[in-house]
Write a protein that holds these residues in place. Sequence first.
Motif, PDB file in Angstrom:
ATOM      1  N   LEU A   1       0.828  -1.216   0.000  1.00 45.95           N
ATOM      2  CA  LEU A   1       0.000   0.000   0.000  1.00 45.95           C
ATOM      3  C   LEU A   1       0.861   1.264   0.000  1.00 45.95           C
ATOM      4  N   TYR A   2       1.904   1.263   0.835  1.00 39.92           N
ATOM      5  CA  TYR A   2       2.816   2.422   0.859  1.00 39.92           C
ATOM      6  C   TYR A   2       3.481   2.580  -0.503  1.00 39.92           C
ATOM      7  N   ALA A   3       3.899   1.454  -1.082  1.00 42.83           N
ATOM      8  CA  ALA A   3       4.572   1.513  -2.381  1.00 42.83           C
ATOM      9  C   ALA A   3       3.606   2.030  -3.446  1.00 42.83           C
ATOM     10  N   ASP A   4       2.353   1.566  -3.407  1.00 43.47           N
ATOM     11  CA  ASP A   4       1.343   2.034  -4.377  1.00 43.47           C
ATOM     12  C   ASP A   4       1.196   3.544  -4.299  1.00 43.47           C
ATOM     13  N   ASP A   5       1.109   4.029  -3.071  1.00 46.38           N
ATOM     14  CA  ASP A   5       0.944   5.485  -2.882  1.00 46.38           C
ATOM     15  C   ASP A   5       2.115   6.239  -3.502  1.00 46.38           C
ATOM     16  N   PHE A   6       3.312   5.702  -3.256  1.00 44.84           N
ATOM     17  CA  PHE A   6       4.504   6.382  -3.780  1.00 44.84           C
ATOM     18  C   PHE A   6       4.501   6.351  -5.313  1.00 44.84           C
ATOM     19  N   VAL A   7       4.187   5.193  -5.863  1.00 44.05           N
ATOM     20  CA  VAL A   7       4.186   5.047  -7.322  1.00 44.05           C
ATOM     21  C   VAL A   7       3.162   6.005  -7.931  1.00 44.05           C
ATOM     22  N   ARG A   8       2.026   6.099  -7.279  1.00 46.50           N
ATOM     23  CA  ARG A   8       0.990   7.021  -7.749  1.00 46.50           C
ATOM     24  C   ARG A   8       1.528   8.457  -7.706  1.00 46.50           C
ATOM     25  N   SER A   9       2.249   8.781  -6.634  1.00 44.37           N
ATOM     26  CA  SER A   9       2.714  10.163  -6.477  1.00 44.37           C
ATOM     27  C   SER A   9       3.759  10.555  -7.542  1.00 44.37           C
ATOM     28  N   ILE A  10       4.543   9.586  -7.986  1.00 43.24           N
ATOM     29  CA  ILE A  10       5.540   9.956  -9.013  1.00 43.24           C
ATOM     30  C   ILE A  10       4.955   9.804 -10.428  1.00 43.24           C
ATOM     31  N   GLY A  11       3.871   9.094 -10.516  1.00 37.48           N
ATOM     32  CA  GLY A  11       3.197   8.941 -11.807  1.00 37.48           C
ATOM     33  C   GLY A  11       4.145   8.423 -12.858  1.00 37.48           C
ATOM     34  N   ASP A  12       4.225   9.098 -13.955  1.00 33.22           N
ATOM     35  CA  ASP A  12       5.062   8.620 -15.051  1.00 33.22           C
ATOM     36  C   ASP A  12       6.361   9.421 -15.143  1.00 33.22           C
ATOM     37  N   ASP A  13       6.742  10.007 -14.016  1.00 31.83           N
ATOM     38  CA  ASP A  13       7.945  10.849 -14.010  1.00 31.83           C
ATOM     39  C   ASP A  13       9.165  10.032 -14.436  1.00 31.83           C
ATOM     40  N   ARG A  14       9.804  10.426 -15.518  1.00 25.90           N
ATOM     41  CA  ARG A  14      10.954   9.669 -16.038  1.00 25.90           C
ATOM     42  C   ARG A  14      12.269  10.381 -15.704  1.00 25.90           C
ATOM     43  N   ASP A  15      12.171  11.365 -14.798  1.00 31.47           N
ATOM     44  CA  ASP A  15      13.400  12.122 -14.500  1.00 31.47           C
ATOM     45  C   ASP A  15      14.007  11.754 -13.136  1.00 31.47           C
ATOM     46  N   ILE A  16      13.591  10.641 -12.579  1.00 34.15           N
ATOM     47  CA  ILE A  16      14.162  10.265 -11.269  1.00 34.15           C
ATOM     48  C   ILE A  16      15.456   9.471 -11.473  1.00 34.15           C
ATOM     49  N   ALA A  17      16.546  10.069 -11.045  1.00 34.25           N
ATOM     50  CA  ALA A  17      17.859   9.420 -11.201  1.00 34.25           C
ATOM     51  C   ALA A  17      18.039   8.322 -10.163  1.00 34.25           C
ATOM     52  N   ALA A  18      17.538   8.587  -8.942  1.00 33.05           N
ATOM     53  CA  ALA A  18      17.793   7.617  -7.870  1.00 33.05           C
ATOM     54  C   ALA A  18      16.729   7.665  -6.790  1.00 33.05           C
ATOM     55  N   PHE A  19      16.557   6.533  -6.180  1.00 37.65           N
ATOM     56  CA  PHE A  19      15.761   6.435  -4.962  1.00 37.65           C
ATOM     57  C   PHE A  19      16.746   6.025  -3.867  1.00 37.65           C
ATOM     58  N   ILE A  20      16.824   6.799  -2.793  1.00 36.63           N
ATOM     59  CA  ILE A  20      17.772   6.471  -1.710  1.00 36.63           C
ATOM     60  C   ILE A  20      17.004   6.222  -0.416  1.00 36.63           C
ATOM     61  N   ALA A  21      17.349   5.140   0.263  1.00 33.85           N
ATOM     62  CA  ALA A  21      16.694   4.837   1.543  1.00 33.85           C
ATOM     63  C   ALA A  21      17.588   3.947   2.385  1.00 33.85           C
ATOM     64  N   GLU A  22      17.354   4.049   3.693  1.00 33.12           N
ATOM     65  CA  GLU A  22      17.979   3.096   4.613  1.00 33.12           C
ATOM     66  C   GLU A  22      17.023   1.911   4.771  1.00 33.12           C
ATOM     67  N   PRO A  23      17.538   0.717   4.961  1.00 30.47           N
ATOM     68  CA  PRO A  23      16.669  -0.456   5.150  1.00 30.47           C
ATOM     69  C   PRO A  23      15.869  -0.385   6.458  1.00 30.47           C
ATOM     70  N   ILE A  24      16.500   0.145   7.491  1.00 32.23           N
ATOM     71  CA  ILE A  24      15.783   0.479   8.734  1.00 32.23           C
ATOM     72  C   ILE A  24      16.117   1.951   8.957  1.00 32.23           C
ATOM     73  N   VAL A  25      15.101   2.782   9.013  1.00 30.20           N
ATOM     74  CA  VAL A  25      15.382   4.221   9.022  1.00 30.20           C
ATOM     75  C   VAL A  25      15.762   4.667  10.427  1.00 30.20           C
ATOM     76  N   GLY A  26      17.037   4.974  10.609  1.00 33.89           N
ATOM     77  CA  GLY A  26      17.574   5.287  11.932  1.00 33.89           C
ATOM     78  C   GLY A  26      17.020   6.585  12.496  1.00 33.89           C
ATOM     79  N   CYS A  27      17.286   7.682  11.803  1.00 32.37           N
ATOM     80  CA  CYS A  27      16.838   8.978  12.319  1.00 32.37           C
ATOM     81  C   CYS A  27      15.316   9.049  12.369  1.00 32.37           C
ATOM     82  N   GLY A  28      14.653   8.245  11.545  1.00 27.85           N
ATOM     83  CA  GLY A  28      13.188   8.217  11.553  1.00 27.85           C
ATOM     84  C   GLY A  28      12.630   7.480  12.757  1.00 27.85           C
ATOM     85  N   GLY A  29      13.517   6.939  13.609  1.00 24.85           N
ATOM     86  CA  GLY A  29      13.066   6.258  14.825  1.00 24.85           C
ATOM     87  C   GLY A  29      13.197   4.746  14.727  1.00 24.85           C
ATOM     88  N   GLN A  30      14.264   4.286  14.102  1.00 27.69           N
ATOM     89  CA  GLN A  30      14.545   2.849  13.978  1.00 27.69           C
ATOM     90  C   GLN A  30      13.355   2.130  13.331  1.00 27.69           C
TER      91      GLN A  30
END
Length: 761
Positions: free
Chosen positions: A518-547
């Motif tokens: 569901l989270y992924a669907d929301d994100f995909v919807r938000s970027i739509g057909d944007d072809r200008d995204i060079a990179a997606f960066i994320a931590e596997p467990i988000v530390g500063c976000g509260g582990q």
Amino acid sequence: MTDHLKVLLEGYYGLSHVRLYRMEGYESINFKVVARQGTFVLKAYRYQEETFENINSENKVLAFIKDHKDSFPVVIKNLQGKELTVPDDGDMSYFFRLSTYLEGTFLAETDKTPQLLSSLGQFLGQLDQCLFLLAPSVFKARKIHWDLDHVLMNESLIHYISSVGDRKLVEYFFIQYKQHVQPHLYELKKSLIHNDANDWNVLIRDGQISGLIDFGDMVYSSTINELAVAITYALMNEEDIVEKASLILSSYHNVHSLEPLEINVLYYLIAMRLCTSVCQSAFHKQSNTESDYITVSEAGAWSLLKKWISINPLYAKRKWLAACGYHEDKAGVQVMPVEKILEKRRNYLSKALSLSYSRPIHMTGAAFQYMYDAEGNTILDAYNNIIQVGHCHPHIVSSAHKAMARLNTNTRYLYDDLIEYSEMLLAKFPSHLNKVFFVNSGSAASDLAIRLATIYTSKTKVAVLQHGYHGNSRLGIDISHYKYHHKGGSGKADFIAEAVLPDTYRGMYRDIGTAGALYADDFVRSIGDDRDIAAFIAEPIVGCGGQVPLASGYLSRVYEEIRKRGGLCISDEVQVGFGRLGHFFWGYEMHGVVPDIVVLGKPIGNGHPMAAVVCSEEVADAFANGMEFFSSFGGNPVSCTVGKAVLEVIAAEELQQHAFEVGQYLKYRLNELKERYHAIGDVRGEGLFLGVDMVVDPLNRTADPLLAKVMKNELRENLILVSTDGPFDNVIKIKPPLCFDMDNADRLVKSMEEILKNYHD
Ligand code: PMP
């Protein structure tokens, strides 16, 4: 042999009705001799000129101290008036010495009462005062493994210790010795010392130390070594060692005064006596010359050595200086008052820097999972964020030291360390991630990762997670919602696409079966057909976000969609990489994905400033567009050596497996706590990367930053380090060095429980 000895005792000493009892011995074969004329000790030595000369000198010393009551063995002359008997039967292989037998109970068999400990100090003080007057004679030339002035002779035996975990303790103390004692070796007062006042050599009668036997290890050495040996054995299996040692020291000092320098090196000398003991045990075990006499104290020595690292050396020094009437400023460490340091920080550093805890900590040293503060406390590090394999790990320290003393240059020259380390590091990745760039900080690494992606894809946008953090550079802040969205931040830049943090605890979707999609669907919807995204960066467990572990299934779907649009996927492993997660060496493995670019930092150098970016050949080739990539420090030989050492320690000490086991146990204990205390809303994370979410009540999951703050600061007062993080700063962050053990975990949970109990009372 005994019949032969009886004849010898009768013939040479005129003894009759002789009975012989074998006693422990190391360099001689020893017998208790009971005869009509009395009880004696017979020592048989293998004949060597050097030994003969040594025993002769020992006899002179015994004759010199003979007037001091009945405290020491007195050598009995044979009928020819000689102190040493060399049988004239043509057999020169042995010579003999007969001496008086001292009655009494051994200190080892007795309760170490304060009176006895004081008496021991006084006894040794008197002995050393007397020995101080003697010329060193042949003893000056003596070099034995048991003389702490020559303790480095044992260094070559360390490898006989089979357990890597044990070995690292010994290696740690050898380094400390070289740092804190060796430079002062020539300043330390020297004299003849008994050098083996262990509790099986010290005798007691009427509640007082009455005698000392076995002068076989006598050396001309730093006088303080006498006390180092005595204290080691007297207190090996005791509690409150530092306090009890004070009793021995003060009574010794009253008789034979100690200098501050002698007291200041004592902590390390005690450690070195323990190291000598375990090195000798290990060596003799493997060479099959195992003697109970040598290995008798092995278990006690290991246990004290393990305890010793949890004692702040400064604490010991101050206690012992005070016991001898010296002011604590004689400890040889200039400790600036906290207020003064704060003032200087204000003078020199920007207010943008923060300090942890309501009462900041002035750190002065560290060992593995323990840190030492200037007040003399030992602090358990359940969160230092950066150190991976343990503070001041000897393999890292000595590797770095040697490398630094050999060569430091840059990647424009050829040297082996760069190649060796690259090979070792890349072996940790799937085969197509086969190129590495070295830099000096996680920020520089994530910055470079974004550059690699934009150049490879010829695109400009970067997709990031809310509450993520990737670095302090200009670009680092731009890709860190944790920074640009908060105080002082200038908001989202145009080239950033934001994804909601896929948090199954407090987020929009909480069903672990469906949330990721569901989270992924929301994100995909938000970027739509944007072809200008060079990179997606994320931590596997988000530390500063509260582990927050990314919801399961999220990353695979997002990676797929980003790649479909021609973008690359970057995993930021700065917080979670290098085995911390226990089950996984890299965090991305936890999500069943393989990134295109990996960002490495913090743990890679165990505190040494280094970082790296790993990518595929195609990505690296696209980057080689004519512009040179050069980092003055990135990939230098010293850093590469440190990087290698970190990987070696993780492997040798099986720290990934250790993180798994201790992490699982700690998580289980924290979950138990959660059952009992509703203030804990969630316990999450993997291995030794855990978060405890403090809430006002578990039903509405409202964050409780106040309790988190209390918890963090109270734990600090209880000498345990944790941190807080997350959008509401209500998540207790637990991220210890990977050597953190089960006992440490128990202590942390126990302290947390006490704080929770009091908080609700
Ligand atoms: N990425 C993550 C996930 C981090 O936690 C950090 C540092 N906290 C960085 C990057 C930046 O690393 P450094 O502080 O070494 O620049």
